[in-house]
Design a protein around this motif. Structure first.
Motif, PDB file in Angstrom:
ATOM      1  N   MET A  47      64.865  -7.387   6.328  1.00 48.60           N
ATOM      2  CA  MET A  47      64.187  -8.595   6.780  1.00 48.60           C
ATOM      3  C   MET A  47      63.552  -8.310   8.145  1.00 48.60           C
ATOM      4  O   MET A  47      64.230  -7.906   9.077  1.00 48.60           O
ATOM      5  N   ASP A  48      62.244  -8.512   8.226  1.00 49.57           N
ATOM      6  CA  ASP A  48      61.561  -8.241   9.478  1.00 49.57           C
ATOM      7  C   ASP A  48      61.642  -9.446  10.415  1.00 49.57           C
ATOM      8  O   ASP A  48      62.180 -10.497  10.066  1.00 49.57           O
ATOM      9  N   LEU A  49      61.105  -9.275  11.596  1.00 49.18           N
ATOM     10  CA  LEU A  49      61.199 -10.305  12.637  1.00 49.18           C
ATOM     11  C   LEU A  49      60.512 -11.609  12.234  1.00 49.18           C
ATOM     12  O   LEU A  49      61.010 -12.695  12.515  1.00 49.18           O
ATOM     13  N   LYS A  50      59.391 -11.500  11.530  1.00 46.89           N
ATOM     14  CA  LYS A  50      58.652 -12.696  11.098  1.00 46.89           C
ATOM     15  C   LYS A  50      59.467 -13.514  10.096  1.00 46.89           C
ATOM     16  O   LYS A  50      59.509 -14.746  10.170  1.00 46.89           O
ATOM     17  N   ASP A  51      60.130 -12.845   9.169  1.00 43.97           N
ATOM     18  CA  ASP A  51      60.976 -13.540   8.189  1.00 43.97           C
ATOM     19  C   ASP A  51      62.174 -14.200   8.862  1.00 43.97           C
ATOM     20  O   ASP A  51      62.582 -15.300   8.500  1.00 43.97           O
ATOM     21  N   ARG A  52      62.739 -13.510   9.836  1.00 42.28           N
ATOM     22  CA  ARG A  52      63.875 -14.083  10.564  1.00 42.28           C
ATOM     23  C   ARG A  52      63.465 -15.322  11.345  1.00 42.28           C
ATOM     24  O   ARG A  52      64.210 -16.290  11.431  1.00 42.28           O
ATOM     25  N   ALA A  53      62.279 -15.299  11.915  1.00 39.34           N
ATOM     26  CA  ALA A  53      61.780 -16.467  12.653  1.00 39.34           C
ATOM     27  C   ALA A  53      61.579 -17.650  11.716  1.00 39.34           C
ATOM     28  O   ALA A  53      61.901 -18.794  12.060  1.00 39.34           O
ATOM     29  N   LYS A  54      61.061 -17.399  10.514  1.00 42.18           N
ATOM     30  CA  LYS A  54      60.885 -18.478   9.530  1.00 42.18           C
ATOM     31  C   LYS A  54      62.232 -19.038   9.092  1.00 42.18           C
ATOM     32  O   LYS A  54      62.381 -20.249   8.924  1.00 42.18           O
ATOM     33  N   LYS A  55      63.206 -18.154   8.900  1.00 46.29           N
ATOM     34  CA  LYS A  55      64.545 -18.611   8.505  1.00 46.29           C
ATOM     35  C   LYS A  55      65.172 -19.438   9.614  1.00 46.29           C
ATOM     36  O   LYS A  55      65.784 -20.473   9.354  1.00 46.29           O
ATOM     37  N   LEU A  56      65.001 -19.015  10.864  1.00 43.61           N
ATOM     38  CA  LEU A  56      65.529 -19.770  12.000  1.00 43.61           C
ATOM     39  C   LEU A  56      64.878 -21.149  12.067  1.00 43.61           C
ATOM     40  O   LEU A  56      65.550 -22.147  12.302  1.00 43.61           O
ATOM     41  N   LYS A  57      63.575 -21.202  11.837  1.00 39.35           N
ATOM     42  CA  LYS A  57      62.853 -22.480  11.854  1.00 39.35           C
ATOM     43  C   LYS A  57      63.360 -23.407  10.761  1.00 39.35           C
ATOM     44  O   LYS A  57      63.406 -24.622  10.939  1.00 39.35           O
ATOM     45  N   ALA A  58      63.788 -22.852   9.631  1.00 42.73           N
ATOM     46  CA  ALA A  58      64.322 -23.656   8.542  1.00 42.73           C
ATOM     47  C   ALA A  58      65.784 -24.037   8.778  1.00 42.73           C
ATOM     48  O   ALA A  58      66.239 -25.080   8.298  1.00 42.73           O
ATOM     49  N   ASP A  59      66.521 -23.195   9.509  1.00 40.18           N
ATOM     50  CA  ASP A  59      67.948 -23.450   9.721  1.00 40.18           C
ATOM     51  C   ASP A  59      68.216 -24.542  10.757  1.00 40.18           C
ATOM     52  O   ASP A  59      69.206 -25.263  10.650  1.00 40.18           O
ATOM     53  N   ILE A  60      67.364 -24.685  11.748  1.00 42.62           N
ATOM     54  CA  ILE A  60      67.607 -25.670  12.807  1.00 42.62           C
ATOM     55  C   ILE A  60      67.609 -27.103  12.262  1.00 42.62           C
ATOM     56  O   ILE A  60      68.513 -27.877  12.588  1.00 42.62           O
ATOM     57  N   PRO A  61      66.664 -27.509  11.396  1.00 43.72           N
ATOM     58  CA  PRO A  61      66.765 -28.859  10.816  1.00 43.72           C
ATOM     59  C   PRO A  61      68.019 -29.027   9.955  1.00 43.72           C
ATOM     60  O   PRO A  61      68.616 -30.107   9.942  1.00 43.72           O
ATOM     61  N   ALA A  62      68.423 -27.975   9.267  1.00 42.14           N
ATOM     62  CA  ALA A  62      69.645 -28.055   8.454  1.00 42.14           C
ATOM     63  C   ALA A  62      70.870 -28.222   9.347  1.00 42.14           C
ATOM     64  O   ALA A  62      71.803 -28.954   9.005  1.00 42.14           O
ATOM     65  N   VAL A  63      70.880 -27.565  10.499  1.00 42.87           N
ATOM     66  CA  VAL A  63      71.978 -27.734  11.460  1.00 42.87           C
ATOM     67  C   VAL A  63      72.001 -29.180  11.954  1.00 42.87           C
ATOM     68  O   VAL A  63      73.067 -29.777  12.084  1.00 42.87           O
ATOM     69  N   PHE A  64      70.825 -29.749  12.195  1.00 40.75           N
ATOM     70  CA  PHE A  64      70.750 -31.143  12.631  1.00 40.75           C
ATOM     71  C   PHE A  64      71.313 -32.089  11.572  1.00 40.75           C
ATOM     72  O   PHE A  64      72.064 -33.014  11.887  1.00 40.75           O
ATOM     73  N   ILE A  65      70.991 -31.844  10.316  1.00 43.68           N
ATOM     74  CA  ILE A  65      71.507 -32.695   9.235  1.00 43.68           C
ATOM     75  C   ILE A  65      73.015 -32.515   9.097  1.00 43.68           C
ATOM     76  O   ILE A  65      73.746 -33.479   8.875  1.00 43.68           O
ATOM     77  N   ALA A  66      73.499 -31.291   9.237  1.00 39.56           N
ATOM     78  CA  ALA A  66      74.944 -31.040   9.173  1.00 39.56           C
ATOM     79  C   ALA A  66      75.665 -31.733  10.325  1.00 39.56           C
ATOM     80  O   ALA A  66      76.816 -32.153  10.180  1.00 39.56           O
ATOM     81  N   LEU A  67      74.999 -31.870  11.460  1.00 35.40           N
ATOM     82  CA  LEU A  67      75.573 -32.563  12.614  1.00 35.40           C
ATOM     83  C   LEU A  67      75.917 -34.004  12.255  1.00 35.40           C
ATOM     84  O   LEU A  67      76.936 -34.534  12.687  1.00 35.40           O
ATOM     85  N   LYS A  68      75.090 -34.636  11.428  1.00 41.76           N
ATOM     86  CA  LYS A  68      75.294 -36.033  11.063  1.00 41.76           C
ATOM     87  C   LYS A  68      76.253 -36.214   9.885  1.00 41.76           C
ATOM     88  O   LYS A  68      76.675 -37.330   9.619  1.00 41.76           O
ATOM     89  N   ASP A  69      76.605 -35.133   9.192  1.00 43.80           N
ATOM     90  CA  ASP A  69      77.474 -35.216   8.019  1.00 43.80           C
ATOM     91  C   ASP A  69      78.916 -35.486   8.447  1.00 43.80           C
ATOM     92  O   ASP A  69      79.429 -34.850   9.365  1.00 43.80           O
ATOM     93  N   ARG A  70      79.552 -36.407   7.769  1.00 44.48           N
ATOM     94  CA  ARG A  70      80.933 -36.784   8.111  1.00 44.48           C
ATOM     95  C   ARG A  70      81.952 -35.688   7.803  1.00 44.48           C
ATOM     96  O   ARG A  70      83.032 -35.665   8.381  1.00 44.48           O
ATOM     97  N   GLU A  71      81.627 -34.800   6.891  1.00 47.90           N
ATOM     98  CA  GLU A  71      82.557 -33.736   6.517  1.00 47.90           C
ATOM     99  C   GLU A  71      82.487 -32.526   7.454  1.00 47.90           C
ATOM    100  O   GLU A  71      83.277 -31.599   7.317  1.00 47.90           O
ATOM    101  N   THR A  72      81.563 -32.535   8.375  1.00 50.62           N
ATOM    102  CA  THR A  72      81.449 -31.441   9.326  1.00 50.62           C
ATOM    103  C   THR A  72      82.567 -31.552  10.360  1.00 50.62           C
ATOM    104  O   THR A  72      82.761 -32.614  10.940  1.00 50.62           O
ATOM    105  N   PRO A  73      83.315 -30.472  10.596  1.00 49.75           N
ATOM    106  CA  PRO A  73      84.391 -30.508  11.594  1.00 49.75           C
ATOM    107  C   PRO A  73      83.847 -30.799  13.000  1.00 49.75           C
ATOM    108  O   PRO A  73      82.680 -30.540  13.293  1.00 49.75           O
ATOM    109  N   VAL A  74      84.709 -31.301  13.860  1.00 53.24           N
ATOM    110  CA  VAL A  74      84.304 -31.695  15.206  1.00 53.24           C
ATOM    111  C   VAL A  74      83.739 -30.510  15.995  1.00 53.24           C
ATOM    112  O   VAL A  74      82.708 -30.640  16.650  1.00 53.24           O
ATOM    113  N   ILE A  75      84.392 -29.363  15.932  1.00 52.03           N
ATOM    114  CA  ILE A  75      83.914 -28.205  16.696  1.00 52.03           C
ATOM    115  C   ILE A  75      82.533 -27.774  16.216  1.00 52.03           C
ATOM    116  O   ILE A  75      81.671 -27.392  17.010  1.00 52.03           O
TER     117      ILE A  75
END
Length: 122
Positions: free
Chosen positions: A1-29
């Motif tokens: 995976m080259d740098l450009k693909d990693r940047a696209k994956k990071l761009k896609a992962d940040i919104p998913a992290v935000f949604i996981a933040l709001k999920d009740r099943e996500t642990p506190v830490i």
């Protein structure tokens, strides 16, 4: 995976992290790290300012991906899969649909600037 693909994956992962933040099943830490990660990703102020040659971009290249990876490891697998599926439609044309989520970040940085100016002037 080259740098450009990693940047696209990071761009896609940040919104998913935000949604996981709001999920009740996500642990506190995991929620704490997700909040730090999303806040840092959306923050206009970096730990090391970008105008400093080489060092300015190191936090964007090293720190942000490290925070994302650490946060993803703390989120349960089933919650992460759900969050990824929901995050596909969160951004439209590269911009968040719900721009008002940025309001707390803007307020926070305005308060920081206000305290700095107040400290300098007094």
């Amino acid at each position: 995976m080259d740098l450009k693909d990693r940047a696209k994956k990071l761009k896609a992962d940040i919104p998913a992290v935000f949604i996981a933040l709001k999920d009740r099943e996500t642990p506190v830490i995991a929620r704490v790290f997700a909040g730090i990660t999303v806040g840092y990703a959306l923050s206009p102020v970096d730990l090391i300012p970008d105008f400093i040659p080489v060092l300015g971009y190191l936090d964007d290249i090293i720190l942000l991906p490290a925070l994302v990876v650490l946060t993803i490891r703390l989120i349960p697998v089933d919650v992460w899969k759900r969050s990824q599926e929901k995050s596909v439609n969160l951004w439209k044309d590269g911009k968040p649909k719900k721009w008002y989520y940025a309001i707390p970040i803007v307020i926070f940085w305005l308060l920081v600037i206000w305290f700095i100016v107040r400290g300098i002037c007094l």
